[in-house]
Enzyme design. Structure first.
Site, mmCIF file in Angstrom:
data_model
loop_
_atom_site.group_PDB
_atom_site.id
_atom_site.type_symbol
_atom_site.label_atom_id
_atom_site.label_comp_id
_atom_site.label_asym_id
_atom_site.label_seq_id
_atom_site.Cartn_x
_atom_site.Cartn_y
_atom_site.Cartn_z
ATOM 1 N N ARG A 9 172.290 77.736 87.394
ATOM 2 C CA ARG A 9 173.045 78.146 86.208
ATOM 3 C C ARG A 9 172.131 78.011 85.004
ATOM 4 N NH1 ARG A 9 179.122 77.039 84.308
ATOM 5 N NH2 ARG A 9 179.231 78.876 82.978
ATOM 6 N N GLU B 95 174.808 74.567 79.488
ATOM 7 C CA GLU B 95 175.874 73.858 78.751
ATOM 8 C C GLU B 95 175.393 72.572 78.065
ATOM 9 O OE1 GLU B 95 176.750 76.417 80.619
ATOM 10 O OE2 GLU B 95 178.758 76.556 79.786
ATOM 11 N N GLN C 34 194.946 74.515 77.983
ATOM 12 C CA GLN C 34 195.898 73.422 77.791
ATOM 13 C C GLN C 34 196.107 72.529 79.006
ATOM 14 O OE1 GLN C 34 198.557 75.986 74.984
ATOM 15 N NE2 GLN C 34 199.657 74.111 75.409
ATOM 16 N N HIS D 269 177.790 72.253 74.946
ATOM 17 C CA HIS D 269 179.130 71.761 74.588
ATOM 18 C C HIS D 269 179.221 71.397 73.104
ATOM 19 C CE1 HIS D 269 180.742 72.158 78.487
ATOM 20 N NE2 HIS D 269 180.125 71.130 79.034
ATOM 21 N N ALA E 208 177.983 73.164 70.667
ATOM 22 C CA ALA E 208 177.781 74.364 69.834
ATOM 23 C C ALA E 208 178.928 74.564 68.843
ATOM 24 C CB ALA E 208 177.638 75.590 70.727
ATOM 25 N N TYR F 157 173.582 70.106 79.465
ATOM 26 C CA TYR F 157 173.399 68.950 80.351
ATOM 27 C C TYR F 157 171.899 68.650 80.547
ATOM 28 C CZ TYR F 157 178.396 69.149 81.295
ATOM 29 O OH TYR F 157 179.757 69.130 81.156
HETATM 30 P P1 NAP Z 1 204.837 70.770 65.691
HETATM 31 O O1 NAP Z 1 203.521 70.761 66.322
HETATM 32 O O2 NAP Z 1 205.804 69.711 66.009
HETATM 33 O O3 NAP Z 1 204.593 70.829 64.127
HETATM 34 C C1 NAP Z 1 205.659 70.849 63.231
HETATM 35 C C2 NAP Z 1 205.138 70.710 61.793
HETATM 36 O O4 NAP Z 1 206.230 70.746 60.920
HETATM 37 C C3 NAP Z 1 204.393 69.431 61.539
HETATM 38 O O5 NAP Z 1 203.245 69.751 60.799
HETATM 39 C C4 NAP Z 1 205.351 68.577 60.727
HETATM 40 O O6 NAP Z 1 204.533 67.900 59.823
HETATM 41 C C5 NAP Z 1 206.260 69.600 60.066
HETATM 42 N N1 NAP Z 1 207.674 69.187 59.998
HETATM 43 C C6 NAP Z 1 208.435 68.636 60.941
HETATM 44 N N2 NAP Z 1 209.691 68.446 60.498
HETATM 45 C C7 NAP Z 1 209.730 68.900 59.246
HETATM 46 C C8 NAP Z 1 210.747 68.959 58.261
HETATM 47 N N3 NAP Z 1 211.981 68.539 58.486
HETATM 48 N N4 NAP Z 1 210.431 69.482 57.067
HETATM 49 C C9 NAP Z 1 209.190 69.920 56.802
HETATM 50 N N5 NAP Z 1 208.178 69.868 57.704
HETATM 51 C C10 NAP Z 1 208.453 69.370 58.915
HETATM 52 O O7 NAP Z 1 205.587 72.125 65.988
HETATM 53 P P2 NAP Z 1 205.065 73.623 66.027
HETATM 54 O O8 NAP Z 1 203.950 73.879 65.129
HETATM 55 O O9 NAP Z 1 206.306 74.403 65.846
HETATM 56 O O10 NAP Z 1 204.569 73.774 67.485
HETATM 57 C C11 NAP Z 1 205.461 73.583 68.568
HETATM 58 C C12 NAP Z 1 204.706 73.467 69.842
HETATM 59 O O11 NAP Z 1 204.146 74.723 70.141
HETATM 60 C C13 NAP Z 1 203.578 72.486 69.798
HETATM 61 O O12 NAP Z 1 203.986 71.224 70.204
HETATM 62 C C14 NAP Z 1 202.595 73.105 70.724
HETATM 63 O O13 NAP Z 1 202.768 72.592 72.010
HETATM 64 C C15 NAP Z 1 202.945 74.572 70.778
HETATM 65 N N6 NAP Z 1 201.893 75.372 70.142
HETATM 66 C C16 NAP Z 1 200.591 75.086 70.334
HETATM 67 C C17 NAP Z 1 199.617 75.824 69.742
HETATM 68 C C18 NAP Z 1 198.181 75.523 69.971
HETATM 69 O O14 NAP Z 1 197.368 75.694 69.127
HETATM 70 N N7 NAP Z 1 197.797 75.077 71.131
HETATM 71 C C19 NAP Z 1 199.956 76.859 68.915
HETATM 72 C C20 NAP Z 1 201.285 77.130 68.714
HETATM 73 C C21 NAP Z 1 202.247 76.369 69.319
HETATM 74 P P3 NAP Z 1 205.034 66.816 58.775
HETATM 75 O O15 NAP Z 1 206.152 66.099 59.457
HETATM 76 O O16 NAP Z 1 203.852 65.969 58.483
HETATM 77 O O17 NAP Z 1 205.459 67.571 57.591
HETATM 78 FE FE1 SF4 Z 2 193.382 76.866 81.926
HETATM 79 FE FE2 SF4 Z 2 195.476 78.046 83.067
HETATM 80 FE FE3 SF4 Z 2 195.186 78.134 80.411
HETATM 81 FE FE4 SF4 Z 2 193.571 79.519 82.053
HETATM 82 S S1 SF4 Z 2 195.761 79.814 81.748
HETATM 83 S S2 SF4 Z 2 192.936 78.318 80.317
HETATM 84 S S3 SF4 Z 2 193.378 78.122 83.750
HETATM 85 S S4 SF4 Z 2 195.513 76.324 81.651
#
Ligand code: NAP
Ligand code: SF4
Length: 692
Positions: A224, A174, A349, A262, A264, A176
């Site tokens: 490892r 990784e 996450q 890490h 990469a 290290y």
């Molecule tokens: P979000 O992260 O809150 O993004 C919402 C987007 O919409 C922002 O880009 C915002 O940018 C825009 N927005 C907000 N209000 C708006 C409005 N009235 N008009 C136009 N644009 C607007 O919400 P999301 O994408 O729906 O995701 C929700 C949650 O799902 C996240 O918080 C996350 O926890 C989870 N999620 C995570 C992943 C991941 O990759 N880990 C993937 C999917 C979902 P501007 O305000 O700059 O326009």
């Molecule tokens: Fe980490 Fe749990 Fe997501 Fe697996 S499911 S990656 S252990 S948070």
């Protein structure tokens, strides 16, 4: 050995077979791999760490490995990070080994010197070459200091033995310290520790020889080994094999697989990496050795583990995150209950993202992980009648924990499927793992006798008539529809409509919003055909991985699949795109969107949608340097990914109803859409279920 129950879902011969190391026997072929969970750094957390490992040993795992402990101060991963270098520390480690041995488990201490990856201004390395992922340039060690470092490794191993560990794992991958010693990329020395490969191998080999001499033969030494560095100017397969053979001669009992530094550019553990993507390289190394070899990375279900071992690619499998997701992984697999495994979905996450934020690691699908002594699903003395309305992640978590505790649970869902937002996530290429969580909950509903009522939009009147004691509303969210002229034009669709109905969109699409879902949608729209995550060879081609490591570092040019359409991703903010995506996986999403040629436009205000397309005004710069540009994006579709709003009408109705005879609770996106996040939803819903 033979299949314990004869079920198709059970681990058959290979994985459950004991492994004889000569002086000791491991009860099966499954290792819980090392992972820093944040309990290692402070002695007062060791009682919790003992229970964390004991629970996994009880769950049947043959061999556990602790998070990394540095052999000295200079090897710290963080200031005041975990290390084992003093006699007084042995007492605390004994709590862990005692708890694991009481559960018939075996445990190794991982010895990890961070080298230039140490997130401290006091870090050291073979040469003063700064890593791209830490702000601190390391100090070059003198030859004398290197000799002293070997002594520190030996001291650490002896202390581990004194603490009753069954052995140690030496972290040699990784990116290290040991990997830094091995590779010209980071080792520019001209003394006996640098230059030729023989010289660069000297450090790990001396560490192993001297440790073996001090600890005797009845102590497991696992190494490892970085089999695929995935960075330029690093080892090739011949060097990897040469080192592995020398390590065997020096006294190593088991070789574990490490993949990628890490720093990469290739993802190695996120959910979009194909399952067991790197097992073939382990197979290449195994062929050359007579000691057991372990495969690792993105192994999360028994059939994958069985395949690897039965096909002779490895003798054992190592999984870290899957044991956070389900401590009983091995027992369930052995008993033919693989469909009851709470599968790690590779989201990072609650585990690695937390580690990088210096928070305790847990698990998105299992909030008990890392909190075993605090979040306890105690059986109830008096069962209550509980209604849960909405079968998304929150509702599912609440219903299953409540039922597990002994309550009688009815789960209402308006749609014909459970899973809520996870159904949409699982349609994104690279997010197929999310289906496993839905499968897990579906099985739990059956095992726990939860009365699931699909296609049921339950009303407050019905709930009142059914005689519940507790009603939990987890009615989720709906996509936010911004207030904009033309929002009702036929070109405008929500992400939910696109994914739910598998809508065919045009050749030019604008994605409004650049949050997690905006990025997901861009990945969905720029890909056609089966997901590359389901095809290891194609995935390696796209990411430029030479899986057999003939090319130094295992890299080759990327062959990026062309997007079937032109995609724009828009946001109103002027900050950089994707900056709020998760720490350990966000970079992969940003890279994909870039690779696929998505045009990102920030500082946008949305003027209108009409037959011509999406009319926007783009404002860039500040004060007198500000420029304002009007633009029409001639798109066929505009996909709304503009966040969510809560759906909580039923809760409001019940809350205001003075005649009800039950308690009402609100969880998940129905409570806070603004912070919609499955990790938070499942955690709060499980905690709520503990109070019912
Ligand atoms: P979000 O992260 O809150 O993004 C919402 C987007 O919409 C922002 O880009 C915002 O940018 C825009 N927005 C907000 N209000 C708006 C409005 N009235 N008009 C136009 N644009 C607007 O919400 P999301 O994408 O729906 O995701 C929700 C949650 O799902 C996240 O918080 C996350 O926890 C989870 N999620 C995570 C992943 C991941 O990759 N880990 C993937 C999917 C979902 P501007 O305000 O700059 O326009
Ligand atoms: Fe980490 Fe749990 Fe997501 Fe697996 S499911 S990656 S252990 S948070």
């Amino acid at each position: 050995a033979s299949c314990l129950v004869g079920s198709e879902m059970c681990i058959r011969d290979s994985v459950m077979e004991p492994l004889d190391l000569g002086f000791t026997t491991l009860k099966n072929r499954v290792i819980m791999g090392s992972m820093h969970v944040g309990l290692e750094d402070r002695p007062w957390h060791f009682d919790e760490m003992a229970e964390y490992f004991a629970e996994r040993a009880r769950g049947g795992c043959g061999l556990l490995v602790t998070g990394g402990f540095s052999p000295n101060r200079a090897g710290d991963l963080l200031p005041f990070g975990s290390k084992l270098m003093h006699n007084w520390q042995v007492h605390f480690h004994k709590k862990v080994t005692k708890a694991v041995h009481a559960e018939d488990g075996k445990i190794l201490l991982q010895v990890l010197h961070a080298g230039r990856y140490g997130y401290t201004p006091l870090n050291v390395a073979p040469s003063a070459v700064k890593s791209p992922i830490t702000p601190f340039k390391p100090k070059e060690l003198s030859s004398k200091q290197i000799t002293k470092t070997i002594g520190d490794y030996v001291r650490c191993a002896k202390l581990a033995k004194k603490a009753n560990y069954d052995g140690i794992e030496i972290m040699g991958s990784e990116g290290y310290f040991i990997t830094q010693m091995l590779n010209k990329r980071t080792n520019k020395r001209e003394d006996e520790w640098g230059g030729s490969y023989q010289n660069r191998m000297r450090f790990p080999l001396e560490v192993v020889r001297q440790i073996r001499q001090e600890v005797g033969t009845d102590f497991i030494l696992m190494f490892r080994l970085s089999m695929l560095d995935l960075v330029e100017d690093a080892s090739d397969i011949d060097e990897v094999i040469e080192l592995a053979k020398e390590l065997e001669k020096a006294g190593i009992n088991i070789i574990n697989t490490g993949i990628g530094w890490h720093e990469a550019r290739v993802p190695t553990i996120v959910t979009s990496v194909p399952r067991a993507a790197f097992a073939d390289i382990t197979g290449q190394v195994k062929k050359e050795l007579s000691i057991p070899v372990v495969a690792s990375n993105r192994i999360n279900m028994p059939d994958i583990a069985e395949d690897i071992i039965a096909s002779g690619k490895a003798d054992m499998v190592s999984m870290a995150r899957p044991f956070l997701a389900d401590s009983e992984w091995v027992n369930k697999a052995a008993e033919g209950r693989a469909d009851e495994i709470n599968t790690c979905i590779g989201c990072n996450q609650a585990c690695l993202d937390h580690t990088f934020q210096m928070k305790r690691a847990s698990c998105l699908v299992n909030p008990r992980a890392g909190h075993e002594t605090k979040l306890i699903y105690t059986p109830v003395t008096k069962a209550k009648k509980v209604a849960v309305v909405g079968a998304g992640p929150s509702g599912l978590a609440c219903a299953t924990v409540a039922a597990q505790r002994g309550h009688t649970v009815t789960l209402f869902e308006a749609r014909d499927v459970i899973g809520g937002q996870f159904n949409y996530a699982s349609k994104i290429p690279g997010k197929e793992e999310f289906r496993e969580t839905i499968r897990y909950f579906l099985k739990q509903i059956e095992v726990l006798n939860i009365d699931l009522k699909l296609n049921t939009q339950v009303t407050s009147k019905q709930l009142k008539e059914m005689g519940f004691d507790e009603v939990v509303i987890s009615s989720g969210v709906a996509p936010r529809v911004p207030n904009m002229p033309g929002v009702d034009h036929e070109k405008v669709v929500t992400y939910q409509q696109v994914l739910q109905d598998d809508m065919q969109l045009g050749k030019r699409v604008a994605v409004m919003g650049a949050g997690g879902i905006g990025y997901d949608m861009c990945e969905y729209l720029t890909h056609q055909g089966p997901s590359l995550t389901l095809n290891k060879e194609l995935w390696m081609k796209e990411w430029g991985v030479d899986g057999s490591n003939v090319n130094r570092g295992g890299l080759k040019p990327m062959e990026i699949e062309e997007s079937p359409r032109k995609v724009y991703m828009l946001q109103r903010k002027t900050t950089s795109f994707g900056k709020d995506l998760n720490k350990t996986s966000g970079w992969v999403h940003r890279a994909v969107v870039k690779m696929k040629g998505v045009e990102t436009i920030g500082g946008v205000s949305y003027d209108k949608v009409d037959d011509e397309g999406l009319h926007i005004t783009i404002t860039t710069g500040k004060d007198d340097k500000q420029t304002v540009e009007k633009r029409i994006l001639e798109v066929d579709h505009v996909v709304l990914c503009a966040g969510q709003v809560s759906v909580n009408k039923l809760h409001t109705e019940l809350d205001n109803d003075m005649g009800k005879k039950f308690n009402v609770h609100l969880v998940g996106g129905a409570e806070f859409a603004g912070e919609l996040d499955a990790k938070r939803c499942i955690k709060l819903a499980s905690e709520l279920a503990v109070t019912l």
